[in-house]
Design an enzyme around this catalytic site. Structure first.
Site, PDB file in Angstrom:
ATOM      1  N   ARG A 179       0.926  -1.007   0.031  1.00 29.51           N
ATOM      2  CA  ARG A 179       0.053   0.009  -0.012  1.00 29.51           C
ATOM      3  C   ARG A 179       0.850   1.302  -0.046  1.00 29.51           C
ATOM      4  O   ARG A 179       2.027   1.294   0.546  1.00 29.51           O
ATOM      5  CB  ARG A 179      -0.968   0.139   1.341  1.00 29.51           C
ATOM      6  N   GLU A 181      -4.529   7.617  -4.632  1.00 35.28           N
ATOM      7  CA  GLU A 181      -4.427   6.904  -5.881  1.00 35.28           C
ATOM      8  C   GLU A 181      -5.827   7.463  -6.383  1.00 35.28           C
ATOM      9  O   GLU A 181      -6.880   7.713  -5.697  1.00 35.28           O
ATOM     10  CB  GLU A 181      -4.792   5.485  -5.809  1.00 35.28           C
ATOM     11  N   HIS A 208      -1.863   0.576  -9.882  1.00 39.82           N
ATOM     12  CA  HIS A 208      -2.364  -0.480  -8.640  1.00 39.82           C
ATOM     13  C   HIS A 208      -3.055  -1.721  -9.571  1.00 39.82           C
ATOM     14  O   HIS A 208      -4.241  -1.977  -9.300  1.00 39.82           O
ATOM     15  CB  HIS A 208      -3.239   0.108  -7.875  1.00 39.82           C
TER      16      HIS A 208
HETATM   17  C1  DGY Z   1      -5.761  -6.131  -3.015  1.00 35.15           C
HETATM   18  O1  DGY Z   1      -6.597  -7.153  -3.350  1.00 35.15           O
HETATM   19  O2  DGY Z   1      -5.709  -5.838  -1.917  1.00 35.15           O
HETATM   20  C2  DGY Z   1      -4.771  -5.880  -3.922  1.00 35.15           C
HETATM   21  O3  DGY Z   1      -4.204  -4.659  -3.475  1.00 35.15           O
HETATM   22  C3  DGY Z   1      -5.466  -5.663  -5.412  1.00 35.15           C
HETATM   23  O4  DGY Z   1      -4.305  -5.635  -6.503  1.00 35.15           O
END
Ligand code: DGY
Length: 301
Positions: A214, A243, A262
């Protein structure tokens, strides 16, 4: 009567078929007993008196108000098992792309800037045989480590709990010794800005930081500074503090950064599997009364 669910994420046909066989879809939050959501979903829980279960088509769930869901005894279920290998593949893609300057050199060829011969100005860094530091040794972290071993890398990792696998070190040692530092921890109060200027300062000047976790695990302005001053060599990023990444972000102008939007789990096969797993999570909870993959088990007590 079938339980009513609110679908806040687009679902492929197979998942929709299972959903419709077991639930009635509703657009009305007040009627919803279940929700299928995603990373961008925000729920007005005050307007959802009948809600009992949320299935997120994701591994992460930092966008949900977990304490409030728990307080209201609403189970939150994720589908982490479905995306491990795909997200580890992307971490490796970012490692390779950053070390071998794939995006930068692709842009050079497209712009007509390729001169005969590959001089040292086009050189990258080796990946094979280097030291890979994986921060967080859960499902995805250990899948990244397995790939590293396939590349003949020495693997170091951090983990809150002791593991049988050799290579567990403390974060500072990992940062000092690794050529590639790959972040694979969930965002929690403990990992918020885990990597700031002090930590970046411990990395090798040839070190490469990869973040598929993250954005807020890294202090982004400290990272920009480290890349600008070249106290680290490069970064491969799939996630950001905000984001989508702002077009005015200084990261955008930096040739030594590979930027992705992402997409850690975003392959057709994996997103389809995630959607199906999420619908099945909801079925397990609302139809069979046997919830699984619940991240706030206290909600069920
Ligand atoms: C999640 O599923 O948490 C991922 O970040 C998606 O790519």
């Amino acid at each position: 009567m079938k339980p009513k669910v609110l679908v806040r994420h687009s679902l492929p046909q197979a998942a929709l078929d299972e959903l419709r066989a077991n639930f009635e879809e509703t657009e009305d939050p007040e009627q919803a007993e279940g929700v299928v959501g995603f990373l961008s979903t925000s729920l007005d829980l005050g307007r959802m008196p009948r809600l009992r279960a949320v299935a997120t088509v994701s591994a992460g769930y930092d966008n949900y108000d977990l304490p409030e869901l728990t307080r209201r005894r609403i189970a939150l279920m994720n589908c982490a098992d479905a995306l491990t290998e795909t997200t580890a593949d992307l971490a490796f893609a970012l490692m390779l792309a950053s070390a071998r300057r794939v995006a930068e050199l692709d842009a050079l060829v497209r712009s007509g800037g390729w001169k005969p011969g590959a001089g040292s100005e086009l050189y990258g860094l080796d990946v094979h045989g280097k030291t890979l530091g994986v921060v967080g040794y859960g499902r995805i972290g250990s899948a990244i480590a397995r790939r590293g071993k396939g590349f003949g890398m020495e693997v170091l990792y951090t983990s809150r709990r002791p593991k049988e696998t050799p290579g567990r070190v403390v974060l500072d040692e990992l940062l000092r010794r690794s050529d590639f530092v790959c972040l694979a921890v969930p965002l929690t109060p403990d990992t918020d800005r885990l990597i700031g200027s002090r930590e970046l300062g411990l990395m090798k000047p040839t070190g490469i930081l990869v973040n598929i976790a993250r954005g807020r695990v890294v202090d982004e302005s400290a990272l920009v500074e480290a890349l600008r001053r070249q106290t680290i060599r490069a970064a491969g990023l799939d996630v950001y503090e905000e984001e989508p990444l702002s077009p005015t972000s200084p990261l955008i102008g930096m040739p030594n950064v590979v930027l992705l939007p992402h997409i850690g789990s975003a392959t057709q096969e994996t997103r389809d599997a995630m959607a199906l797993a999420s619908v099945r999570n909801l079925i397990s909870c609302l139809v069979h009364g046997e919830p699984r993959n619940v991240v706030n088990s206290e909600a069920l007590e």
